[in-house]
Design a protein around this motif. Sequence first.
Motif, PDB file in Angstrom:
ATOM      1  N   TYR A   1      39.758  45.827  45.222  1.00 34.56           N
ATOM      2  CA  TYR A   1      39.608  44.424  44.822  1.00 34.56           C
ATOM      3  C   TYR A   1      39.624  43.518  46.063  1.00 34.56           C
ATOM      4  O   TYR A   1      40.406  43.731  46.992  1.00 34.56           O
ATOM      5  CB  TYR A   1      40.739  44.039  43.861  1.00 34.56           C
TER       6      TYR A   1
ATOM      7  N   ASP B   1      31.438  51.249  38.067  1.00 36.64           N
ATOM      8  CA  ASP B   1      32.298  51.237  36.884  1.00 36.64           C
ATOM      9  C   ASP B   1      32.344  49.853  36.250  1.00 36.64           C
ATOM     10  O   ASP B   1      32.456  49.719  35.028  1.00 36.64           O
ATOM     11  CB  ASP B   1      33.723  51.678  37.260  1.00 36.64           C
ATOM     12  N   SER B   2      32.318  48.827  37.070  1.00 36.41           N
ATOM     13  CA  SER B   2      32.256  47.444  36.592  1.00 36.41           C
ATOM     14  C   SER B   2      31.320  46.677  37.524  1.00 36.41           C
ATOM     15  O   SER B   2      30.744  47.252  38.449  1.00 36.41           O
ATOM     16  CB  SER B   2      33.652  46.814  36.564  1.00 36.41           C
ATOM     17  N   SER B   3      31.179  45.417  37.295  1.00 35.51           N
ATOM     18  CA  SER B   3      30.199  44.638  38.054  1.00 35.51           C
ATOM     19  C   SER B   3      30.598  44.534  39.524  1.00 35.51           C
ATOM     20  O   SER B   3      31.764  44.341  39.868  1.00 35.51           O
ATOM     21  CB  SER B   3      30.069  43.236  37.462  1.00 35.51           C
TER      22      SER B   3
ATOM     23  N   THR C   1      23.561  41.222  41.200  1.00 37.55           N
ATOM     24  CA  THR C   1      24.801  41.717  40.600  1.00 37.55           C
ATOM     25  C   THR C   1      24.519  43.063  39.952  1.00 37.55           C
ATOM     26  O   THR C   1      23.659  43.169  39.079  1.00 37.55           O
ATOM     27  CB  THR C   1      25.336  40.727  39.550  1.00 37.55           C
TER      28      THR C   1
ATOM     29  N   TYR D   1      25.476  46.250  37.705  1.00 39.87           N
ATOM     30  CA  TYR D   1      26.300  46.730  36.600  1.00 39.87           C
ATOM     31  C   TYR D   1      25.478  47.774  35.842  1.00 39.87           C
ATOM     32  O   TYR D   1      24.250  47.838  35.970  1.00 39.87           O
ATOM     33  CB  TYR D   1      26.723  45.578  35.674  1.00 39.87           C
ATOM     34  N   CYS D   2      26.142  48.610  35.079  1.00 37.00           N
ATOM     35  CA  CYS D   2      25.469  49.660  34.313  1.00 37.00           C
ATOM     36  C   CYS D   2      25.302  49.218  32.859  1.00 37.00           C
ATOM     37  O   CYS D   2      26.208  48.637  32.263  1.00 37.00           O
ATOM     38  CB  CYS D   2      26.275  50.970  34.349  1.00 37.00           C
ATOM     39  N   TYR D   3      24.175  49.541  32.303  1.00 42.33           N
ATOM     40  CA  TYR D   3      23.912  49.281  30.888  1.00 42.33           C
ATOM     41  C   TYR D   3      23.583  50.620  30.234  1.00 42.33           C
ATOM     42  O   TYR D   3      22.571  51.249  30.550  1.00 42.33           O
ATOM     43  CB  TYR D   3      22.754  48.296  30.724  1.00 42.33           C
TER      44      TYR D   3
ATOM     45  N   ASN E   1      33.497  43.693  45.841  1.00 39.69           N
ATOM     46  CA  ASN E   1      34.285  43.595  44.610  1.00 39.69           C
ATOM     47  C   ASN E   1      35.066  42.282  44.655  1.00 39.69           C
ATOM     48  O   ASN E   1      36.128  42.192  45.250  1.00 39.69           O
ATOM     49  CB  ASN E   1      35.231  44.792  44.506  1.00 39.69           C
TER      50      ASN E   1
ATOM     51  N   TYR F   1      35.588  40.216  41.687  1.00 39.66           N
ATOM     52  CA  TYR F   1      35.811  39.723  40.326  1.00 39.66           C
ATOM     53  C   TYR F   1      37.309  39.616  40.009  1.00 39.66           C
ATOM     54  O   TYR F   1      38.174  39.997  40.798  1.00 39.66           O
ATOM     55  CB  TYR F   1      35.065  40.592  39.322  1.00 39.66           C
TER      56      TYR F   1
ATOM     57  N   MET G   1      39.476  40.977  37.746  1.00 39.36           N
ATOM     58  CA  MET G   1      40.372  42.108  37.491  1.00 39.36           C
ATOM     59  C   MET G   1      40.758  42.779  38.809  1.00 39.36           C
ATOM     60  O   MET G   1      39.892  43.290  39.524  1.00 39.36           O
ATOM     61  CB  MET G   1      39.701  43.119  36.569  1.00 39.36           C
TER      62      MET G   1
ATOM     63  N   THR H   1      36.873  49.566  41.993  1.00 29.13           N
ATOM     64  CA  THR H   1      35.690  49.890  41.203  1.00 29.13           C
ATOM     65  C   THR H   1      34.998  51.099  41.814  1.00 29.13           C
ATOM     66  O   THR H   1      34.711  51.120  43.024  1.00 29.13           O
ATOM     67  CB  THR H   1      34.726  48.697  41.164  1.00 29.13           C
TER      68      THR H   1
END
Length: 403
Positions: free
Chosen positions: A154, A177-179, A209, A211-213, A236, A238, A240, A244
């Motif tokens: 982070y 895993d996240s954005s 940005t 991210y996975c869809y 990273n 964001y 949270m 990541t």
Amino acid sequence: MVHGTGSFGGGGGGGGFSGGGGFSFSATTYHTHHYHSRRSGEAGDCDCSWICVCLCCRGQSFQVRICTLWTWIVAIILITSLITVFHVNKTQKIEATVTDMRKVPKTFSETFCDGVTVTSHKSTFNAYLMDGEPSNYLGKLQHITFQKKTQIKYNSYEYWGFYLLANSRIEISACPDSSLDFVIIKGEKDFSKFKKDECFYSCSVFSKTFYCYSNKPRVYQYTVKADDEYYLIFANRYIMPFPTGLAVNFTLDKRLYDVSNHVEECANSETSPTCTLNFHSLHSHPSIVLNVTSSSDLEGDAEIEVACISRKWVYVMIFFLVPTVLGLLGTMLIVKKYRKKSTNTPTSTRSNAPFNALPSVLEEERQQASAPAAGPGYGSVTPPPKYEESGGAPPSYEEATRK
């Protein structure tokens, strides 16, 4: 490939191209009071600008002018020679990576250099001497692919750096895993600002940005506009506060220089880290192209040093013979002009001799003043008349004593 990590507000880590630096200047105001006083006939009474103040000031002897002339010549020689050695033909350190093909940034002078030596102790390379600027070879691409799996903490970032020529293409395929933020930054200057947390999107030439869809990786492409270092950065940033995971595929289609018409080529090896390129029969400024073929550290820099082989006779002629001839000519002119003037023009009526003979003009006037005047006139002495001229004989003794 150059690889490194860092955190926002905490500086960067790992490898990297040559780092940026700078000087900090504090503005200081100086108030100078100019006082001017001049007396006629003093050495401070100058008739030229300040640059000639020590040569053209009135009242100086020709010896002082000669010493000043040679002082200026020696000072100019020292300044120009130091600039030539430490700036014009300064040894260059090139930070490169495996598969890099790049031109040495600064051109060496073929006037002062017989050639260059190229040295690297931790990598192997091929060096090409070009007559003029090299051109991109558009008909051939170097295709490079590699994969990386990592975790980005982070408020941190991770980057990979490459030197790419214009019209090269970058393709990124990633599924975090996240954005995560992804940016491409061009050049060391903007990358240094990024590491200092002075900019993010404003420093970049490309930003997305990631991210996975449905576990399907996102794919982005970017075409390079100019030759330079390019840094591919995942950040990273964001809310949270947890790391990541990232799996990324890099695909590079790299343009190459056309070195088919090179003038000379050399390569180093593990046993011989230095090779030499000689400047022969060049019609324009030489260019040097480096192609790094291997390195001891696949994710680190390959430092290559390029140094000038000096033409000693050129240095002797420019910084010794020419100034000496000019100094001798200047000395002869000063002696011819100012020595004659100083010997014929008296500057003082004082003399070191205790007794001096009077000038011839004063001697003549003194003799004329002491001699009797030839005839009557103002200030003249009239002698008594002679007895012969009076017409009578002189009286006898008795007549003279008679009362």
